[in-house]
Design an enzyme around this catalytic site. Structure first.
Site, PDB file in Angstrom:
ATOM      1  N   ALA A 178       3.874   1.603  -0.999  1.00 28.87           N
ATOM      2  CA  ALA A 178       4.572   1.731  -2.286  1.00 28.87           C
ATOM      3  C   ALA A 178       3.638   2.269  -3.368  1.00 28.87           C
ATOM      4  CB  ALA A 178       5.143   0.382  -2.696  1.00 28.87           C
ATOM      5  N   TYR A 194       0.844  -1.205   0.000  1.00 28.48           N
ATOM      6  CA  TYR A 194       0.000   0.000   0.000  1.00 28.48           C
ATOM      7  C   TYR A 194       0.878   1.253   0.000  1.00 28.48           C
ATOM      8  CZ  TYR A 194      -3.106   3.637   1.895  1.00 28.48           C
ATOM      9  OH  TYR A 194      -3.796   4.812   2.100  1.00 28.48           O
TER      10      TYR A 194
HETATM   11  N1  NAD Z   1      -9.185   9.266   5.533  1.00 29.50           N
HETATM   12  C1  NAD Z   1      -7.885   9.249   5.763  1.00 29.50           C
HETATM   13  O1  NAD Z   1      -7.419   9.510   6.897  1.00 29.50           O
HETATM   14  C2  NAD Z   1      -6.935   8.915   4.649  1.00 29.50           C
HETATM   15  C3  NAD Z   1      -5.588   8.684   5.007  1.00 29.50           C
HETATM   16  C4  NAD Z   1      -4.676   8.414   3.989  1.00 29.50           C
HETATM   17  C5  NAD Z   1      -5.084   8.396   2.661  1.00 29.50           C
HETATM   18  N2  NAD Z   1      -6.393   8.624   2.351  1.00 29.50           N
HETATM   19  C6  NAD Z   1      -6.746   8.604   0.916  1.00 29.50           C
HETATM   20  O2  NAD Z   1      -7.700   9.614   0.632  1.00 29.50           O
HETATM   21  C7  NAD Z   1      -8.539   9.192  -0.452  1.00 29.50           C
HETATM   22  C8  NAD Z   1      -9.994   9.287  -0.026  1.00 29.50           C
HETATM   23  O3  NAD Z   1     -10.168   8.452   1.096  1.00 29.50           O
HETATM   24  P1  NAD Z   1     -11.456   8.483   2.053  1.00 29.50           P
HETATM   25  O4  NAD Z   1     -10.946   8.255   3.437  1.00 29.50           O
HETATM   26  O5  NAD Z   1     -12.294   9.675   1.748  1.00 29.50           O
HETATM   27  O6  NAD Z   1     -12.149   7.117   1.563  1.00 29.50           O
HETATM   28  P2  NAD Z   1     -13.686   6.729   1.326  1.00 29.50           P
HETATM   29  O7  NAD Z   1     -13.677   5.242   1.122  1.00 29.50           O
HETATM   30  O8  NAD Z   1     -14.548   7.269   2.432  1.00 29.50           O
HETATM   31  O9  NAD Z   1     -14.045   7.449  -0.029  1.00 29.50           O
HETATM   32  C9  NAD Z   1     -13.600   6.921  -1.276  1.00 29.50           C
HETATM   33  C10 NAD Z   1     -14.687   7.105  -2.306  1.00 29.50           C
HETATM   34  O10 NAD Z   1     -14.260   6.467  -3.507  1.00 29.50           O
HETATM   35  C11 NAD Z   1     -15.308   5.636  -4.014  1.00 29.50           C
HETATM   36  N3  NAD Z   1     -14.700   4.529  -4.767  1.00 29.50           N
HETATM   37  C12 NAD Z   1     -14.066   3.440  -4.271  1.00 29.50           C
HETATM   38  N4  NAD Z   1     -13.648   2.644  -5.265  1.00 29.50           N
HETATM   39  C13 NAD Z   1     -14.013   3.239  -6.414  1.00 29.50           C
HETATM   40  C14 NAD Z   1     -13.864   2.886  -7.786  1.00 29.50           C
HETATM   41  N5  NAD Z   1     -13.245   1.757  -8.155  1.00 29.50           N
HETATM   42  N6  NAD Z   1     -14.354   3.737  -8.726  1.00 29.50           N
HETATM   43  C15 NAD Z   1     -14.992   4.889  -8.361  1.00 29.50           C
HETATM   44  N7  NAD Z   1     -15.182   5.260  -7.077  1.00 29.50           N
HETATM   45  C16 NAD Z   1     -14.689   4.444  -6.112  1.00 29.50           C
HETATM   46  C17 NAD Z   1     -16.034   5.171  -2.756  1.00 29.50           C
HETATM   47  O11 NAD Z   1     -17.345   4.708  -3.044  1.00 29.50           O
HETATM   48  C18 NAD Z   1     -16.013   6.428  -1.900  1.00 29.50           C
HETATM   49  O12 NAD Z   1     -17.088   7.311  -2.201  1.00 29.50           O
HETATM   50  C19 NAD Z   1      -8.081   7.761  -0.789  1.00 29.50           C
HETATM   51  O13 NAD Z   1      -7.153   7.811  -1.850  1.00 29.50           O
HETATM   52  C20 NAD Z   1      -7.405   7.294   0.488  1.00 29.50           C
HETATM   53  O14 NAD Z   1      -6.442   6.273   0.263  1.00 29.50           O
HETATM   54  C21 NAD Z   1      -7.335   8.870   3.314  1.00 29.50           C
END
Ligand code: NAD
Length: 293
Positions: free
Chosen positions: A181, A179
């Site tokens: 990476a 992840y």
């Molecule tokens: N929340 C955190 O603290 C955190 C920390 C590190 C990284 N991130 C990154 O931030 C970004 C958003 O994360 P989040 O916490 O809001 O996650 P989340 O899962 O709440 O939101 C992600 C959204 O993407 C949609 N989704 C998932 N797979 C999909 C696909 N194949 N095609 C289209 N839509 C898709 C989901 O339905 C959801 O609405 C991600 O890249 C995550 O890795 C978040």
């Protein structure tokens, strides 16, 4: 001038486009946001961009989350269309891009926000299948979506791409090195693409969240009532909200950052800066060694 020649640059302060309305930083822009459904970082980005005058095009796999985003944006007076798209699938991304470009003739901003750590496996128990899934959901779609729109940005000689990765792109993540990476790949792709396309008037930047309350990472449930521990967890002393991420995405997407490209901003409440340091309420100071619980 051929498309590969640098833009003319008169080296004058007049080259900085004026910002006519600070409350409408994306007025008239078309912004694509992947994973822009409600209850996540993408949803907050979609709402803030619409509030700032962008027409938002959401690519979302979950129709219910997409619909809730649409209702929130429209009831606040914003312009939005939602599309059910699995961004890991090249055919669906191509149809989505054809629809958006057919409708508007261009796109000004692309936010690649989809990502997930939950396909996680301990490395010793991982396999080519889990690596592939980690690639698809964290990095492959960034390539698919960016390729689908960057050509039209090059033609228009303008655009801003914002890639949401993770603070784990920039520090050692023991939970799942694959992840980490993949997120690092997104961050470095950001930097490399920025250099590649900058001369076409396109900027590419990234942001690396941490500690942000969303449907995927429910820190409130995880902290199990230990809310008083936040000051020892994050240097800023609190949980992050999707809006904290959205404000930085707005800065990177808009002309506020017209002279910024190729950079990755940790939006993490200071966890990266803090390294392994934690505030010990018992001792009244930061410590970097094991503490008694
Ligand atoms: N929340 C955190 O603290 C955190 C920390 C590190 C990284 N991130 C990154 O931030 C970004 C958003 O994360 P989040 O916490 O809001 O996650 P989340 O899962 O709440 O939101 C992600 C959204 O993407 C949609 N989704 C998932 N797979 C999909 C696909 N194949 N095609 C289209 N839509 C898709 C989901 O339905 C959801 O609405 C991600 O890249 C995550 O890795 C978040």
């Amino acid at each position: 001038m051929s498309a590969d020649e640098p833009s003319s640059n008169t080296q004058s302060p007049d080259d900085v486009a004026p910002i006519s309305d600070w409350n409408r930083l994306l007025d008239g822009k078309v912004a694509v946001i992947t994973g822009g459904g409600a209850d996540g970082i993408g949803g907050a980005i979609a709402r803030l961009f619409a509030e700032h005058g962008a027409t938002v095009e959401i690519a979302e796999i979950d129709l219910d989350r997409a619909e809730r985003s649409r209702v929130m944006i429209e009831s606040a007076g914003g312009a939005v269309r939602t599309h059910q798209v699995d961004v890991t699938r090249a055919d669906e991304v191509e149809s989505f891009a054809a629809d958006v470009l057919g409708h508007h003739g261009r796109v000004d901003v692309v936010v690649n926000n989809v990502g997930d750590y939950r396909v996680s496996a301990r490395f010793e128990a991982s396999s080519p299948e889990t690596w592939q899934r980690m690639y698809d959901i964290n990095f492959g779609h960034v390539l698919l979506v960016t390729r689908a729109f960057v050509g039209s940005m090059i033609e228009a000689r303008r655009g801003s791409i914002v890639n949401v990765h993770s603070v784990e792109a920039e520090r050692g993540y023991p939970g799942d090195p694959v992840y980490g990476a993949m997120k690092a790949a997104v961050a470095h792709f950001t930097t490399c693409l920025a250099v590649d396309v900058g001369r076409h008037g396109i900027r590419v930047n990234g942001l690396g969240p941490d500690l942000t309350q969303t449907a995927q990472v429910d820190y409130i449930a995880r902290s199990d009532g230990a809310h008083h521990m936040w000051p020892s967890w994050a240097p800023v002393g609190r949980l992050g909200w999707p809006e904290d991420q959205a404000r930085v995405a707005l800065f990177l997407a808009s002309d506020m950052s017209a002279f910024v490209t190729g950079h990755n901003v940790p939006v993490d409440g200071g966890t990266l800066a803090g390294g392994g340091w934690f505030f010990s309420p018992d001792e009244g100071r930061f410590v970097n060694r094991p503490k008694r619980l």
